[in-house]
Design a protein around this motif. Structure first.
Motif, short mmCIF file in Angstrom:
data_model
loop_
_atom_site.label_atom_id
_atom_site.label_comp_id
_atom_site.label_asym_id
_atom_site.label_seq_id
_atom_site.Cartn_x
_atom_site.Cartn_y
_atom_site.Cartn_z
N GLY A 66 -7.50 26.93 17.38
CA GLY A 66 -6.65 26.51 18.50
C GLY A 66 -7.40 26.57 19.81
N VAL A 67 -8.13 27.67 20.01
CA VAL A 67 -8.88 27.85 21.27
C VAL A 67 -10.00 26.82 21.38
CG1 VAL A 67 -10.41 29.44 22.51
CG2 VAL A 67 -8.32 30.31 21.46
N ILE A 68 -10.78 26.66 20.28
CA ILE A 68 -11.91 25.69 20.29
C ILE A 68 -11.39 24.29 20.61
CG2 ILE A 68 -13.57 24.50 18.77
CD1 ILE A 68 -13.94 27.19 17.32
N GLN A 69 -10.28 23.94 19.96
CA GLN A 69 -9.68 22.61 20.16
C GLN A 69 -9.34 22.40 21.65
OE1 GLN A 69 -6.18 22.30 17.79
NE2 GLN A 69 -6.19 20.08 17.75
N ASN A 70 -8.67 23.39 22.23
CA ASN A 70 -8.23 23.22 23.63
C ASN A 70 -9.37 23.27 24.63
OD1 ASN A 70 -5.65 22.96 22.78
ND2 ASN A 70 -4.80 24.49 24.19
N TRP A 90 -14.48 18.08 27.52
CA TRP A 90 -14.86 16.71 27.17
C TRP A 90 -13.57 15.92 27.01
CZ3 TRP A 90 -16.74 15.16 21.62
CH2 TRP A 90 -17.21 13.83 21.64
N SER A 91 -13.35 15.01 27.93
CA SER A 91 -12.02 14.38 27.99
C SER A 91 -11.84 13.24 26.99
CB SER A 91 -11.79 13.85 29.41
OG SER A 91 -12.81 12.92 29.71
N GLY A 150 -9.69 12.62 20.98
CA GLY A 150 -10.10 13.23 19.71
C GLY A 150 -11.22 14.24 19.86
N ALA A 151 -11.49 14.69 21.11
CA ALA A 151 -12.58 15.66 21.31
C ALA A 151 -12.30 16.95 20.52
CB ALA A 151 -12.72 15.97 22.80
N GLY A 152 -11.03 17.34 20.48
CA GLY A 152 -10.66 18.56 19.74
C GLY A 152 -11.03 18.46 18.27
N TRP A 204 -11.25 10.12 16.69
CA TRP A 204 -12.27 9.98 17.73
C TRP A 204 -13.12 8.71 17.58
CZ3 TRP A 204 -17.73 10.64 16.83
CH2 TRP A 204 -18.50 10.56 17.99
N LEU A 205 -13.78 8.59 16.41
CA LEU A 205 -14.77 7.52 16.25
C LEU A 205 -14.19 6.13 16.51
CD1 LEU A 205 -17.74 6.98 15.38
CD2 LEU A 205 -16.87 6.63 13.07
#
Lengths: 237, 633
Positions: free
Chosen positions: B248-252, B258-259, B262-264, B424-425
């Protein structure tokens, strides 16, 4: 009436017959040895009695009642304890937890379990200092003592033991057998023993059965240890 | 800096639900060795029931939450009966596939009842919140995190301090030995399945309380939960929970730094790959899981009937297409699923690898076609060639990432790959699309249902032919030997790595073709079409048909797509009926045979032997007679 009766029992692994038409009795309070070479079907017989294998034919009775097929925990709760080859230590649990698991499995509460643990500790005093140790970290001999202790904790009527001396030093093997004899004498525990050391087994047992390639080739009392050992050795080698 | 602190705090709060998911998955795996895919379905149902009771029926929130948890617990117990009573002696992987079937049924029934639109519920906690290190945390987020901590603590107390907890740990340690101590396996499994299901119900309630939710989200949640479980080696509940919070933390935090869209998901993918590649030692129960070990399964006595039915089925479908172009769409759908199922033949059937990311490979195929044919205006044939090359390339990359990994780790990496592709891709400038929207119109000679059916049919036949040649080549023989015993083949100087990566490359190319075929059928689409559910669906259909033989893909897609349509069971535009049939079929097949429906088409060895004896029986008898007559009396 014998405590355990096998009547014309056969066990298969898929299409291969491992034990064929075996008839065997274990009388109350006796030690019976089941002997034979590797692959003779000894361990298969014990596994089958314990409910791990379903007999293809025949009947297994305990105290005159048929043993449930393939219901391992029910067989155990009926009073048949099984110490498998390789001991069956729950290595990640402490010694006390191993013992409690057996007690709880038989429906004892914590107080009753404590009483039974104290009782069996009288037979295995060396284990009392190891109660909080992880069972998997004990020596082979200590593990064997612990599983015998665990098996007898719930006052079974019959103990099935598969090669209790396997991988142990001779002096430890002797100690393990002394414990078996003591449990048989003091608690009237009947024992069906599988062993490769013929002499030791014949010395300990009241009755001996010899299997060869899954078939019974000899049975008889062990009144004369030397003669019986020689006779059995002709089959087992 | 404040933004990052806020991201960490809110990430931890979101991670609370991931943690609960991970704890449920880990707990069931610990006790039963079953990787329970159905956990995601139970969470979905918890959320939906809670939403219905609070939003539509206006029940008090606490009562609704308790009711949702109770119903989900009951559902969990029913699924436990399905998985354990009917397949008591099945291997853990077979049981995992059965739970996979259950998940698909749960998802499809939920879509039927609740639809695919986003849903909302009344939050369990009142609106508002509190400030924590300068960050506003809602009461619901705080509650989720607190409950996750309480659940982990409570589970720890249960396992360490209660009689049932000790028996649970003993059963996790060694099932057979524990039964020999008089402990009933079924009662321990039932209790723990009930605990995990109640946890799933609670997780569903908490997710629904956080805000709007939708069906597809729960497959992603399962993936995140499974990833977090891997942090604890599918053994430690505490580490699994911490893993959930960390994700959860890494995702946020990544989203703040990185805006990009799908960066999360990209951050999670990197974390997943790092986790599975850097951790060398896994618990035995995780390492020992393998997709399939060849089993000496004999054919079926009904093989001839099965083959005749297959030919008649395809004949009927072709006749229907000739008579009515509307059936062309159904026929094309059948062929698309057949193609994608063929992509699992070298991967799963030959080399025993798994992929939960084929939806991503299909997306790569579809968007490559769009890029080559529409954006760069290449000739259609060249564009299709590009699809094959790019699909094989991406498949190779996936193969290189996973050739060393086990069943669970490969499942997570491939699922994560699909998540990165669709989140993302497809939104990046690589695809030259607006917000990922893709429009590809088939060339004139393929613009009717019939013509597209013929075109994709030709491709399918070519693919089947290539696979048949490969199977009978030196490479095919070595590949099958690797699945049977990789270590032995290594002793012969053959590298299993090349075969495994090669299988992924071939699989990627075929799946890419499947994706290209899909975009030719629907013309306009977006990334959501290739979501995680598609990855699960195509795998399920392939397994139902059977990945061991080339007849499997032809059988599975025909039975699962054309048959429901012929029986008028299918609602236009969705595959829920097919999914339900596939789910039920896979549960049944796992209790009977491993090789799917194609096993029914397999000629029994005894029948082949009879055939051989029939042709040489006279000689054999004559030999026997001669031997008997020359034997000494």
């Amino acid at each position: 009436m014998a405590l355990l009766e096998l009547d014309q029992v056969s066990f298969n692994y898929g299409p291969i017959t491992a034990v064929r038409d075996l008839s065997l009795d274990v009388e109350e309070g006796k030690i019976v040895a089941l002997l034979g070479r590797n692959g003779a079907g000894k361990s298969t017989t014990l596994s089958g009695i314990a409910g791990l294998l379903k007999p293809r034919t025949g009947r297994i009775s305990f105290e005159g009642n048929p043993l449930p097929r393939s219901q391992v925990s029910r067989v155990a709760r009926m009073g048949v304890a099984y110490v498998p080859e390789g001991r069956g230590v729950l290595g990640g649990l402490t010694v006390e937890e191993n013992l409690n698991a057996a007690a709880f499995g038989h429906g004892l509460d914590r107080r009753e379990a404590r009483i039974e643990i104290d009782r069996v500790l009288e037979h295995f005093p060396a284990i009392s200092s190891r109660m909080n140790q992880r069972a998997g970290t004990m020596s082979g001999g200590e593990q064997q003592m612990m599983v015998l202790m665990r098996a007898t904790l719930t006052r079974p009527r019959l103990l099935l033991v598969d090669e209790p001396g396997l991988g142990l030093a001779p002096i430890i093997v002797r100690a393990v057998y002394d414990q078996l004899i003591e449990l048989n004498r003091d608690e009237g525990l009947s024992v069906l023993l599988v062993e490769q050391y013929v002499e030791l087994a014949v010395e300990t047992a009241d009755q001996v059965y010899v299997l060869q390639k899954g078939e019974l080739v000899h049975s008889g009392p062990c009144s004369d240890v030397e003669a019986t050992t020689d006779l059995v050795a002709t089959y087992v080698g | 800096m404040d933004l990052y602190i806020a991201a960490i705090v809110s990430g931890a709060a979101v991670g609370g639900t991931y943690a609960l998911m991970a704890v449920g998955i880990t707990h069931v795996f610990n006790v039963t060795r079953v990787l329970n895919f159905a956990h995601a379905g139970l969470v979905l149902w918890g959320a939906n029931i809670y939403a219905s009771l609070t939003f539509e029926r206006e029940w008090p929130v606490v009562l609704a939450a308790l009711a949702a948890i109770a119903v989900v617990t009951l559902m969990g117990l029913v699924s436990e009966v399905l998985v354990f009573r009917f397949a008591e002696r099945a291997t853990p992987v077979k049981k995992a596939i059965m739970t996979f079937g259950l998940l698909m049924v749960m998802l499809a029934v939920a879509v039927r009842i609740y639809g695919q639109e986003p849903r909302a519920a009344i939050s369990l906690m009142p609106r508002g919140g509190f400030d924590f290190i300068g960050t506003r945390v809602s009461w619901q987020q705080g509650t989720n995190l607190l409950l996750a901590a309480l659940v982990v603590g409570g589970m720890g107390m249960f396992l360490q301090s209660t009689r049932r907890g000790l028996l649970t740990r003993a059963m996790a340690e060694d099932e057979t030995v524990t039964q020999l101590l008089g402990v009933s396996r079924s009662s321990v499994a039932r209790l723990n399945w009930a605990i995990a299901s109640a946890l799933a119900g609670l997780t569903g309630v908490l997710i629904a309380s956080l805000g709007v939710f939708f069906t597809g989200q729960f497959v992603f949640l399962f993936f995140v939960g499974l990833t977090a479980s891997l942090v604890g080696g599918l053994r430690s509940l505490g580490l699994a929970a911490l893993g959930g919070i960390a994700i959860g933390v890494i995702q946020n935090v990544t989203t703040v730094a990185w805006s990009a869209i799908g960066a999360g998901q990209v951050a999670i993918f990197v974390a997943v790959v790092a986790l599975v590649l850097l951790r060398r030692k896994w618990p035995d129960e995780v390492s020992n899981l393998a997709w399939s070990k060849p089993e000496a399964e004999d054919g079926s006595r009904a093989w001839l009937v099965g083959r005749v039915a297959l030919v008649l089925g395809w004949g009927a479908l072709i006749l229907a297409i000739i008579n009515d172009d509307i059936w062309g769409t159904t026929g094309v759908t059948v062929l698309i699923y057949t193609l994608v199922a063929y992509s699992f033949v070298p991967l799963t059937g030959w080399t025993g690898q798994i992929s939960l990311g084929h939806g991503g490979l299909m997306a790569v195929g579809a968007y490559t076609l769009g890029e080559a044919y529409i954006y760069h205006e290449l000739p259609f044939g060249v564009a299709i060639l590009a699809v094959v090359v790019v699909g094989a390339f991406v498949g190779t990359l996936l193969g290189l990432l996973t050739f060393r990994l086990g069943f669970v780790q490969t499942a997570v990496v491939t699922l994560s790959f699909a998540s990165v592709v669709v989140s993302w891709l497809l939104f990046t400038s690589l695809t030259h699309t607006t917000a990922g929207r893709l429009a590809v119109f088939a060339p004139g000679y393929l613009d009717t249902g019939r013509s597209l059916f013929v075109g994709i049919g030709v491709v399918t036949i070519v693919v089947a032919g290539v696979l048949w040649s490969l199977r009978n080549s030196h490479w095919g023989t070595v590949t099958l030997a690797i699945r049977t015993n990789a270590d032995m083949v290594r002793h012969f100087g053959v590298s299993p790595v090349r075969a495994r990566v090669g299988a992924f490359a071939i699989s990627g190319a075929i799946a890419g073709l499947g994706g290209a075929a899909l975009i030719l059928l629907i013309s306009i689409t977006g990334p959501a079409t290739f979501g995680l559910t598609l990855s699960l669906t195509v795998l399920l259909y392939a397994v139902v048909g059977g990945t061991e033989s080339l007849l499997g893909p032809l059988t599975g897609s025909l039975v699962l797509i054309a048959l429901p349509k012929a029986l008028d069971l299918t609602q236009s535009g969705n595959t829920t009926t097919s999914d339900i049939i596939a789910g039920v079929a896979i549960i049944y097949l796992m209790t009977t045979r491993w090789d799917g429906l194609s096993g029914i088409l397999k000629r029994p060895a005894s029948s082949k032997a009879r055939g051989l004896l029939g042709s040489r029986g006279g000689v054999a008898d004559a030999d026997a007679t001669e031997m008997a007559s020359t034997s000494p009396a």
